[in-house]
Write an enzyme that holds these catalytic residues in place. Structure first.
Site, PDB file in Angstrom:
ATOM      1  N   LYS A 146      37.040  27.552  19.808  1.00 56.33           N
ATOM      2  CA  LYS A 146      35.800  26.980  19.301  1.00 56.33           C
ATOM      3  C   LYS A 146      34.763  26.807  20.418  1.00 56.33           C
ATOM      4  O   LYS A 146      33.671  27.329  20.337  1.00 56.33           O
ATOM      5  CB  LYS A 146      36.089  25.652  18.601  1.00 56.33           C
ATOM      6  CG  LYS A 146      37.069  25.820  17.433  1.00 56.33           C
ATOM      7  CD  LYS A 146      37.452  24.520  16.803  1.00 56.33           C
ATOM      8  CE  LYS A 146      38.586  24.691  15.806  1.00 56.33           C
ATOM      9  NZ  LYS A 146      38.232  25.495  14.640  1.00 56.33           N
ATOM     10  N   ASP A 160      43.467  15.244  20.035  1.00 55.70           N
ATOM     11  CA  ASP A 160      43.241  16.642  19.699  1.00 55.70           C
ATOM     12  C   ASP A 160      41.732  16.848  19.774  1.00 55.70           C
ATOM     13  O   ASP A 160      40.984  16.347  18.937  1.00 55.70           O
ATOM     14  CB  ASP A 160      43.767  16.927  18.289  1.00 55.70           C
ATOM     15  CG  ASP A 160      43.426  18.324  17.790  1.00 55.70           C
ATOM     16  OD1 ASP A 160      42.806  19.106  18.538  1.00 55.70           O
ATOM     17  OD2 ASP A 160      43.765  18.623  16.630  1.00 55.70           O
ATOM     18  N   TRP A 194      42.937  17.487   9.838  1.00 56.48           N
ATOM     19  CA  TRP A 194      43.715  17.855  11.028  1.00 56.48           C
ATOM     20  C   TRP A 194      44.497  16.656  11.570  1.00 56.48           C
ATOM     21  O   TRP A 194      45.630  16.823  12.043  1.00 56.48           O
ATOM     22  CB  TRP A 194      42.803  18.466  12.085  1.00 56.48           C
ATOM     23  CG  TRP A 194      42.249  19.765  11.615  1.00 56.48           C
ATOM     24  CD1 TRP A 194      40.956  20.058  11.290  1.00 56.48           C
ATOM     25  CD2 TRP A 194      42.994  20.972  11.355  1.00 56.48           C
ATOM     26  NE1 TRP A 194      40.841  21.352  10.850  1.00 56.48           N
ATOM     27  CE2 TRP A 194      42.072  21.943  10.882  1.00 56.48           C
ATOM     28  CE3 TRP A 194      44.337  21.328  11.484  1.00 56.48           C
ATOM     29  CZ2 TRP A 194      42.464  23.235  10.530  1.00 56.48           C
ATOM     30  CZ3 TRP A 194      44.728  22.608  11.134  1.00 56.48           C
ATOM     31  CH2 TRP A 194      43.798  23.554  10.665  1.00 56.48           C
TER      32      TRP A 194
END
Length: 361
Positions: free
Chosen positions: A196, A172, A102
């Site tokens: 999440k 992030d 990511w």
């Protein structure tokens, strides 16, 4: 319906009390005679939800009016572009610390917008660890330094934040936000897809400090400016009403558990339950991440061969444990144990792992 232990990486498990309350209110929100799904985003009912969710999040993060909470859309992937669009003005550059898939995606997208450089990377180790402070080469003139606080695919997590001097630090935090207490003041901007630890898919949280916001470019389409959403309290256009409503319920649930210190202790205990089985398996289970950089949210490991891994996933699924296959790009096994996963789920998985090893080791 029998209970299922949901180990999916996202969209992920939600707290049962939150789902039950949403079910109760689905047809008639607080006696208004209609569902929250039907209400105008300009209604006083939704504006109250929007305000309450933002204030709850600030309180949990320990910040005041110097930060803005934005409810946006497009996921973290949209933020990979929106961040550099706002801050990589002509002549500027940003630093990215690469710790997994990511972080790579965020870096690649920034490079499409402007100048981005790698301040450190653990790609050579297969993203098994977080860089040491001594390994960081930070440009003191960078517009910002970007990190990914937890890598869901590789299962590595920052446990000590990097020192970046006066350069704005951006993160992030899609997969570990509100999983532990946070020194939020160290960050100029945090973004996180909700699916999440915060709620369902469909809303992205951005927390941005006012002094950093003032540096943002105004030479952008209106919808791509952070300033637009901050000025309008995330109500410039129609927000993802139901997703924000669900986030507000999840934030209330975190409060009811005792806050982030209590949540963090639960998460440490859950992760330790699974890592203990891995460490005591004499190599039958091989954890991907270096022990000092293991994620408390995503436990990633391999078995002796792919045939056993497929059998492991199939048998676990048959026993009511779903979502354990590793990401398609790396294979293996991944147990995502976000805030809403109880200790009972980790105990059940640990018992299954021990039994599977006994039968197949």
């Amino acid at each position: 319906m029998s209970a299922i232990y949901n180990f999916n990486a996202g969209p992920a498990i939600l707290p049962a009390p939150v789902l039950e309350r949403a079910q109760c209110e689905l047809h008639d929100y607080q006696g208004r005679g209609m569902s929250i799904l039907e209400m105008s985003h300009r209604s006083p009912e939704y504006e109250a939800i929007n305000t309450e969710a933002a204030e709850r999040l600030k309180r949990l993060l320990g910040v005041g009016e110097e930060y803005h909470v934005l409810f946006l859309q497009g996921g973290a992937s949209m933020q990979f572009a929106m961040l550099p669009l706002n801050f990589l003005t002509p002549g500027a550059s940003a630093d990215y610390i690469l710790t997994g898939a990511w972080a790579e995606k965020a870096f690649e997208e920034a490079g499409r917008v402007g100048q981005a450089r790698v301040a450190a990377s653990t790609a050579e180790t297969g993203y098994r660890n977080i860089p040491l402070q001594a390994d960081l080469v930070i440009d003191p003139h960078a517009a910002y330094v970007h990190i990914t606080s937890n890598e869901t695919i590789q299962g590595v997590q920052w446990h000590t934040w990097p020192a970046v001097g006066d350069t704005p630090l951006v993160a992030d935090m899609s997969s570990d936000i509100l999983s532990r207490p946070l020194e939020t003041q160290r960050f100029a901007l945090i973004y996180a897809g909700a699916q999440k630890n915060l709620g369902p898919a469909g809303v992205t949280i951005v927390v941005i400090r006012d002094d950093f916001l003032r540096r943002a470019s105004s030479n952008l389409p209106v919808m791509l400016r952070y300033a637009t959403h901050a000025k309008n309290r995330s109500l410039y256009n129609t927000p993802p009403v139901f997703a924000v409503y669900m986030v507000n319920l999840v934030l209330a649930w975190i409060d009811e558990q005792g806050g982030l210190a209590v949540i963090a202790e639960h998460n440490r205990r859950k992760a330790a339950t699974l890592y203990r089985v891995i460490d005591e398996s004499s190599g039958f289970y091989r954890g991907h991440a270096a022990p000092e950089h293991r994620s408390l949210m995503n436990v990633t490991f391999r078995l002796p061969n792919e045939t056993l891994e497929k059998r492991f996933v199939a048998e676990a699924t048959a026993q009511g444990m779903t979502g354990l296959a590793g990401h398609r790009s790396v294979g293996g096994i991944r147990a995502s144990i976000y805030n809403a996963m109880g200790q009972d789920g980790c105990d059940a998985l640990a018992a299954f792992m021990t039994d599977f090893m006994r039968r197949n080791g």
